[in-house]
Design a protein around this motif. Structure first.
Motif, PDB file in Angstrom:
ATOM      1  N   ILE A   1      -6.873 -41.831  69.770  1.00  0.00           N
ATOM      2  CA  ILE A   1      -7.862 -41.807  68.683  1.00  0.00           C
ATOM      3  C   ILE A   1      -7.526 -42.916  67.691  1.00  0.00           C
ATOM      4  N   GLU A   2      -8.553 -43.651  67.234  1.00  0.00           N
ATOM      5  CA  GLU A   2      -8.340 -44.613  66.159  1.00  0.00           C
ATOM      6  C   GLU A   2      -8.228 -43.816  64.868  1.00  0.00           C
ATOM      7  N   VAL A   3      -7.142 -44.062  64.128  1.00  0.00           N
ATOM      8  CA  VAL A   3      -6.863 -43.233  62.956  1.00  0.00           C
ATOM      9  C   VAL A   3      -6.275 -44.076  61.822  1.00  0.00           C
ATOM     10  N   VAL A   4      -6.635 -43.683  60.602  1.00  0.00           N
ATOM     11  CA  VAL A   4      -6.118 -44.313  59.391  1.00  0.00           C
ATOM     12  C   VAL A   4      -5.618 -43.188  58.485  1.00  0.00           C
ATOM     13  N   GLY A   5      -4.428 -43.339  57.926  1.00  0.00           N
ATOM     14  CA  GLY A   5      -3.870 -42.296  57.063  1.00  0.00           C
ATOM     15  C   GLY A   5      -3.679 -42.776  55.634  1.00  0.00           C
ATOM     16  N   ASN A   6      -3.915 -41.863  54.685  1.00  0.00           N
ATOM     17  CA  ASN A   6      -3.751 -42.162  53.266  1.00  0.00           C
ATOM     18  C   ASN A   6      -3.195 -40.955  52.525  1.00  0.00           C
ATOM     19  N   VAL A   7      -2.357 -41.233  51.532  1.00  0.00           N
ATOM     20  CA  VAL A   7      -1.923 -40.219  50.576  1.00  0.00           C
ATOM     21  C   VAL A   7      -2.413 -40.703  49.223  1.00  0.00           C
ATOM     22  N   VAL A   8      -3.152 -39.835  48.520  1.00  0.00           N
ATOM     23  CA  VAL A   8      -3.763 -40.226  47.250  1.00  0.00           C
ATOM     24  C   VAL A   8      -3.439 -39.169  46.201  1.00  0.00           C
ATOM     25  N   ARG A   9      -3.119 -39.616  44.999  1.00  0.00           N
ATOM     26  CA  ARG A   9      -2.823 -38.692  43.900  1.00  0.00           C
ATOM     27  C   ARG A   9      -4.095 -38.375  43.124  1.00  0.00           C
ATOM     28  N   GLY A  10      -4.285 -37.088  42.832  1.00  0.00           N
ATOM     29  CA  GLY A  10      -5.429 -36.658  42.048  1.00  0.00           C
ATOM     30  C   GLY A  10      -5.905 -35.284  42.463  1.00  0.00           C
ATOM     31  N   GLN A  11      -6.990 -34.855  41.858  1.00  0.00           N
ATOM     32  CA  GLN A  11      -7.578 -33.554  42.186  1.00  0.00           C
ATOM     33  C   GLN A  11      -8.129 -33.599  43.616  1.00  0.00           C
ATOM     34  N   PRO A  12      -7.746 -32.665  44.476  1.00  0.00           N
ATOM     35  CA  PRO A  12      -8.161 -32.716  45.878  1.00  0.00           C
ATOM     36  C   PRO A  12      -9.672 -32.863  46.095  1.00  0.00           C
ATOM     37  N   VAL A  13     -10.474 -32.117  45.368  1.00  0.00           N
ATOM     38  CA  VAL A  13     -11.924 -32.204  45.567  1.00  0.00           C
ATOM     39  C   VAL A  13     -12.417 -33.603  45.205  1.00  0.00           C
ATOM     40  N   ASP A  14     -11.932 -34.144  44.097  1.00  0.00           N
ATOM     41  CA  ASP A  14     -12.331 -35.499  43.692  1.00  0.00           C
ATOM     42  C   ASP A  14     -11.887 -36.535  44.713  1.00  0.00           C
ATOM     43  N   ILE A  15     -10.665 -36.397  45.202  1.00  0.00           N
ATOM     44  CA  ILE A  15     -10.135 -37.339  46.199  1.00  0.00           C
ATOM     45  C   ILE A  15     -10.992 -37.306  47.453  1.00  0.00           C
TER      46      ILE A  15
ATOM     47  N   HIS B   1     -10.521 -29.989  66.166  1.00  0.00           N
ATOM     48  CA  HIS B   1     -11.965 -30.199  66.026  1.00  0.00           C
ATOM     49  C   HIS B   1     -12.277 -31.651  65.680  1.00  0.00           C
ATOM     50  N   ALA B   2     -11.501 -32.218  64.766  1.00  0.00           N
ATOM     51  CA  ALA B   2     -11.683 -33.631  64.417  1.00  0.00           C
ATOM     52  C   ALA B   2     -11.394 -34.508  65.632  1.00  0.00           C
ATOM     53  N   LYS B   3     -10.350 -34.171  66.369  1.00  0.00           N
ATOM     54  CA  LYS B   3      -9.997 -34.922  67.579  1.00  0.00           C
ATOM     55  C   LYS B   3     -11.128 -34.875  68.592  1.00  0.00           C
ATOM     56  N   SER B   4     -11.684 -33.703  68.811  1.00  0.00           N
ATOM     57  CA  SER B   4     -12.776 -33.538  69.772  1.00  0.00           C
ATOM     58  C   SER B   4     -14.002 -34.369  69.379  1.00  0.00           C
ATOM     59  N   LEU B   5     -14.352 -34.328  68.097  1.00  0.00           N
ATOM     60  CA  LEU B   5     -15.484 -35.133  67.616  1.00  0.00           C
ATOM     61  C   LEU B   5     -15.203 -36.628  67.779  1.00  0.00           C
ATOM     62  N   ALA B   6     -13.982 -37.034  67.462  1.00  0.00           N
ATOM     63  CA  ALA B   6     -13.610 -38.447  67.577  1.00  0.00           C
ATOM     64  C   ALA B   6     -13.698 -38.914  69.031  1.00  0.00           C
ATOM     65  N   GLU B   7     -13.227 -38.086  69.945  1.00  0.00           N
ATOM     66  CA  GLU B   7     -13.301 -38.438  71.367  1.00  0.00           C
ATOM     67  C   GLU B   7     -14.753 -38.524  71.833  1.00  0.00           C
ATOM     68  N   ARG B   8     -15.533 -37.563  71.435  1.00  0.00           N
ATOM     69  CA  ARG B   8     -16.935 -37.516  71.880  1.00  0.00           C
ATOM     70  C   ARG B   8     -17.750 -38.698  71.357  1.00  0.00           C
ATOM     71  N   TYR B   9     -17.530 -39.064  70.092  1.00  0.00           N
ATOM     72  CA  TYR B   9     -18.345 -40.105  69.471  1.00  0.00           C
ATOM     73  C   TYR B   9     -17.613 -41.432  69.307  1.00  0.00           C
ATOM     74  N   ASP B  10     -16.412 -41.549  69.876  1.00  0.00           N
ATOM     75  CA  ASP B  10     -15.608 -42.752  69.748  1.00  0.00           C
ATOM     76  C   ASP B  10     -15.489 -43.145  68.272  1.00  0.00           C
ATOM     77  N   ALA B  11     -15.118 -42.165  67.457  1.00  0.00           N
ATOM     78  CA  ALA B  11     -15.073 -42.326  66.004  1.00  0.00           C
ATOM     79  C   ALA B  11     -13.648 -42.574  65.520  1.00  0.00           C
TER      80      ALA B  11
END
Length: 156
Positions: free
Chosen positions: A78-92, A21-31
């Protein structure tokens, strides 16, 4: 309409029906898709020799998951950026919305009910409540149910 898409992924999980779903949106909107994995371990607050190794395994799993998802999306152009962050998932996730200027969040929902929902809660449900941007929730296919259906079909 959507220039920045936030895609949270769980460490160590191979399945995430929200990715297409994220891929489809990214393709459609060049996001650009921002893949994030939040590491929230009780082990970080524990003391003892096992605590560190558990936290390291979770961190390694999160890194591998983010690398895998970003590589797959990049392979699809797709243009993509990845991150791993420590903390509470909702807060992150809430902070990442602001940090990357996300226009939308696309994430899976496990559709738990009853006591499981009460005991485990739902990160997705909490994100929907606190998010300042739209959240697309994608129900996760029940892998065990699918396998049982396949076995039933083979038996017939």
């Amino acid at each position: 309409m959507y220039d920045q898409i936030l895609l949270p992924v769980a460490p160590g999980s191979e399945a995430n029906d929200a990715i297409p779903h994220a891929k489809s949106l990214a393709e459609r909107y060049d996001a650009t898709v921002y893949v994030v994995s939040a590491i929230d371990t009780v082990a970080q607050t524990l003391r003892g020799p096992q605590a560190g190794s558990f936290a390291e395994r979770i961190g390694d799993a999160a890194e591998k998951r983010v690398e895998s998802v970003t590589a797959d999306l990049e392979a699809d152009g797709i243009e993509v950026v990845g991150n791993v962050v420590r903390g509470q998932p909702v807060d992150i996730i809430e902070n990442m919305i602001d940090d990357v200027g996300a226009d939308i969040v696309v994430m899976p929902s496990h559709t738990r009910s009853g006591i499981q929902r009460v005991l485990l809660g739902s990160v997705t449900e909490k994100v929907v409540r606190v998010s300042s941007v739209p959240v697309v929730t994608v129900p996760m296919a029940d892998r065990a149910e699918g396998a049982a259906d396949a076995e039933d079909a083979d038996a017939e």
